[in-house]
Design a protein around this motif. Structure first.
Motif, PDB file in Angstrom:
ATOM      1  N   SER A  81     -23.115  30.027  34.646  1.00 29.31           N
ATOM      2  CA  SER A  81     -23.972  29.948  33.604  1.00 29.31           C
ATOM      3  C   SER A  81     -23.889  30.690  32.806  1.00 29.31           C
ATOM      4  CB  SER A  81     -25.537  29.861  33.572  1.00 29.31           C
ATOM      5  OG  SER A  81     -25.934  28.438  34.660  1.00 29.31           O
ATOM      6  N   ASP A  82     -23.652  32.131  33.212  1.00 32.45           N
ATOM      7  CA  ASP A  82     -23.902  33.786  32.193  1.00 32.45           C
ATOM      8  C   ASP A  82     -22.268  33.659  31.672  1.00 32.45           C
ATOM      9  OD1 ASP A  82     -25.859  34.120  32.822  1.00 32.45           O
ATOM     10  OD2 ASP A  82     -25.317  36.060  34.717  1.00 32.45           O
ATOM     11  N   ALA A  83     -21.154  32.945  32.661  1.00 32.24           N
ATOM     12  CA  ALA A  83     -19.507  32.888  31.921  1.00 32.24           C
ATOM     13  C   ALA A  83     -19.322  32.364  30.374  1.00 32.24           C
ATOM     14  CB  ALA A  83     -18.714  32.197  33.225  1.00 32.24           C
ATOM     15  N   GLY A  84     -20.937  31.154  29.882  1.00 34.56           N
ATOM     16  CA  GLY A  84     -20.588  30.865  28.562  1.00 34.56           C
ATOM     17  C   GLY A  84     -20.930  31.730  27.349  1.00 34.56           C
ATOM     18  N   LEU A 122     -17.855  33.370  25.872  1.00 34.24           N
ATOM     19  CA  LEU A 122     -17.330  32.239  25.305  1.00 34.24           C
ATOM     20  C   LEU A 122     -17.885  31.695  23.569  1.00 34.24           C
ATOM     21  CD1 LEU A 122     -15.785  29.752  28.397  1.00 34.24           C
ATOM     22  CD2 LEU A 122     -15.034  31.784  27.050  1.00 34.24           C
ATOM     23  N   VAL A 123     -18.961  31.230  23.512  1.00 31.14           N
ATOM     24  CA  VAL A 123     -19.484  32.359  22.704  1.00 31.14           C
ATOM     25  C   VAL A 123     -19.243  33.371  21.521  1.00 31.14           C
ATOM     26  CG1 VAL A 123     -21.947  31.977  21.231  1.00 31.14           C
ATOM     27  CG2 VAL A 123     -22.036  30.385  23.950  1.00 31.14           C
ATOM     28  N   GLY A 124     -18.864  34.349  21.704  1.00 33.06           N
ATOM     29  CA  GLY A 124     -18.558  34.973  21.153  1.00 33.06           C
ATOM     30  C   GLY A 124     -16.966  35.407  20.461  1.00 33.06           C
ATOM     31  N   VAL A 125     -16.644  33.901  21.519  1.00 37.16           N
ATOM     32  CA  VAL A 125     -15.251  33.900  21.548  1.00 37.16           C
ATOM     33  C   VAL A 125     -14.962  32.605  19.947  1.00 37.16           C
ATOM     34  CG1 VAL A 125     -13.056  32.407  22.221  1.00 37.16           C
ATOM     35  CG2 VAL A 125     -13.492  34.465  23.858  1.00 37.16           C
ATOM     36  N   VAL A 126     -16.253  31.612  19.557  1.00 36.96           N
ATOM     37  CA  VAL A 126     -15.821  30.937  18.825  1.00 36.96           C
ATOM     38  C   VAL A 126     -16.644  31.550  18.039  1.00 36.96           C
ATOM     39  CG1 VAL A 126     -17.015  29.055  18.120  1.00 36.96           C
ATOM     40  CG2 VAL A 126     -16.937  28.955  20.852  1.00 36.96           C
ATOM     41  N   GLU A 127     -17.720  33.069  17.669  1.00 34.07           N
ATOM     42  CA  GLU A 127     -17.793  33.008  16.193  1.00 34.07           C
ATOM     43  C   GLU A 127     -17.060  34.039  15.709  1.00 34.07           C
ATOM     44  OE1 GLU A 127     -21.195  35.664  18.179  1.00 34.07           O
ATOM     45  OE2 GLU A 127     -22.341  34.038  17.965  1.00 34.07           O
ATOM     46  N   LYS A 128     -15.628  34.430  16.921  1.00 36.71           N
ATOM     47  CA  LYS A 128     -14.790  35.162  16.125  1.00 36.71           C
ATOM     48  C   LYS A 128     -13.812  34.078  15.204  1.00 36.71           C
ATOM     49  CE  LYS A 128     -14.631  39.978  18.351  1.00 36.71           C
ATOM     50  NZ  LYS A 128     -13.971  40.388  17.815  1.00 36.71           N
ATOM     51  N   LEU A 129     -13.504  33.570  16.215  1.00 41.18           N
ATOM     52  CA  LEU A 129     -12.426  32.048  15.621  1.00 41.18           C
ATOM     53  C   LEU A 129     -13.081  31.557  14.463  1.00 41.18           C
ATOM     54  CD1 LEU A 129     -11.673  30.283  18.824  1.00 41.18           C
ATOM     55  CD2 LEU A 129     -10.347  32.012  18.005  1.00 41.18           C
ATOM     56  N   ALA A 130     -14.449  31.587  14.670  1.00 37.61           N
ATOM     57  CA  ALA A 130     -14.805  30.846  13.494  1.00 37.61           C
ATOM     58  C   ALA A 130     -15.180  31.460  11.687  1.00 37.61           C
ATOM     59  CB  ALA A 130     -16.294  30.308  13.695  1.00 37.61           C
ATOM     60  N   ASP A 131     -14.651  33.311  12.304  1.00 40.51           N
ATOM     61  CA  ASP A 131     -15.045  33.935  11.422  1.00 40.51           C
ATOM     62  C   ASP A 131     -13.519  33.966  11.139  1.00 40.51           C
ATOM     63  OD1 ASP A 131     -17.360  35.089  11.437  1.00 40.51           O
ATOM     64  OD2 ASP A 131     -17.753  36.362  12.442  1.00 40.51           O
ATOM     65  N   THR A 132     -12.630  33.761  11.592  1.00 43.02           N
ATOM     66  CA  THR A 132     -10.644  34.302  11.256  1.00 43.02           C
ATOM     67  C   THR A 132     -10.957  33.204  10.426  1.00 43.02           C
ATOM     68  OG1 THR A 132     -10.385  35.498  13.420  1.00 43.02           O
ATOM     69  CG2 THR A 132      -8.503  33.718  11.798  1.00 43.02           C
ATOM     70  N   THR A 157     -12.931  36.007  26.795  1.00 46.56           N
ATOM     71  CA  THR A 157     -12.556  35.213  27.897  1.00 46.56           C
ATOM     72  C   THR A 157     -11.706  35.555  28.793  1.00 46.56           C
ATOM     73  OG1 THR A 157     -11.206  34.097  26.167  1.00 46.56           O
ATOM     74  CG2 THR A 157     -11.423  33.033  28.018  1.00 46.56           C
ATOM     75  N   GLY A 158     -12.369  36.918  29.200  1.00 43.47           N
ATOM     76  CA  GLY A 158     -11.283  37.174  30.787  1.00 43.47           C
ATOM     77  C   GLY A 158     -13.166  38.072  31.096  1.00 43.47           C
ATOM     78  N   GLU A 159     -13.935  38.263  30.053  1.00 40.69           N
ATOM     79  CA  GLU A 159     -15.100  38.774  31.252  1.00 40.69           C
ATOM     80  C   GLU A 159     -16.119  37.616  31.035  1.00 40.69           C
ATOM     81  OE1 GLU A 159     -17.653  40.411  28.402  1.00 40.69           O
ATOM     82  OE2 GLU A 159     -15.927  41.439  27.412  1.00 40.69           O
ATOM     83  N   ALA A 160     -15.615  35.953  30.136  1.00 38.67           N
ATOM     84  CA  ALA A 160     -16.066  34.724  31.201  1.00 38.67           C
ATOM     85  C   ALA A 160     -15.579  34.653  32.366  1.00 38.67           C
ATOM     86  CB  ALA A 160     -15.645  33.958  30.216  1.00 38.67           C
ATOM     87  N   VAL A 179     -12.526  25.688  22.914  1.00 35.57           N
ATOM     88  CA  VAL A 179     -13.398  26.314  23.491  1.00 35.57           C
ATOM     89  C   VAL A 179     -14.915  25.805  23.601  1.00 35.57           C
ATOM     90  CG1 VAL A 179     -15.414  28.512  23.321  1.00 35.57           C
ATOM     91  CG2 VAL A 179     -12.486  27.748  23.499  1.00 35.57           C
ATOM     92  N   THR A 180     -15.255  25.266  22.267  1.00 35.81           N
ATOM     93  CA  THR A 180     -16.729  24.553  22.239  1.00 35.81           C
ATOM     94  C   THR A 180     -16.673  23.660  23.243  1.00 35.81           C
ATOM     95  OG1 THR A 180     -16.133  23.209  20.207  1.00 35.81           O
ATOM     96  CG2 THR A 180     -16.781  25.082  20.060  1.00 35.81           C
TER      97      THR A 180
END
Length: 173
Positions: free
Chosen positions: A152-155, A158-168, A139-142, A63-64
């Motif tokens: 540009s807004d689709a990113g 995905l930043v939220g996805v990376v945050e959730k994955l990092a928290d996990t 990711t569906g929202e993106a 994702v990153t």
């Protein structure tokens, strides 16, 4: 004779420093034997836990890496959409680039959905489900934003996805 006296004096100084240095040395005192440290196996993650953490890490990297590329690609797509002077070949290439971005987001979504399912079905991972739950939806929202032409807004989701994955990853042993 003056030189001979200097050499004798120099030799006497060197010998006296050497004697003083040896007098300052201490003989080591024996220390009581210590017990060797015991390593418990509970602190080391199992191979399964490492494998699960690696899967989350792989998704973070995917994702990153995509987010890094998306910034430049989205700008190029949007600039070409605004350019009235662009020729037909450039417009066709731009349309192909749009399709590729949307397909890549769909591929990311599929990988994240599979990861989410694994967290739901594996008993050892269920306790981390609240941390990772919703990454496929983000990711569906993106994807929806990209389909609507808002690359540009689709990113942002995905930043939220990376945050959730990092928290996990942080919560995992």
């Amino acid at each position: 004779m003056n030189i001979a006296v200097k050499y004798i004096l120099l030799a006497w100084i060197v010998v006296s420093f050497a004697a003083a240095a040896s007098a300052q040395r201490r003989t080591p005192t024996p220390r009581p034997a210590t017990k060797p440290a015991v390593v418990t196996t509970n602190t080391l993650p199992s191979a399964s836990a490492q494998s699960d953490a690696q899967k989350v890490s792989n998704q973070v990297m995917n994702v990153t890496r995509f987010l890094y590329l998306l910034g430049g690609i989205a700008k190029g797509i949007e600039d070409l959409d605004k350019d009235q002077r662009a020729n037909q070949a450039a417009r066709q290439q731009n349309t192909e680039n749009k399709r590729t971005v949307v397909q890549t987001i769909r591929n990311l979504r599929a990988g994240l959905a599979a990861l989410e399912v694994e967290f739901r079905t594996k008993p050892t991972l269920r306790r981390f489900l609240p941390k990772i739950q919703g990454v496929a939806d983000l990711t569906g929202e993106a994807e929806d934003l990209a389909v609507a032409g808002r690359f540009s807004d689709a990113g942002r989701p995905l930043v939220g996805v990376v945050e959730k994955l990092a928290d996990t990853l942080v919560a995992m042993p």
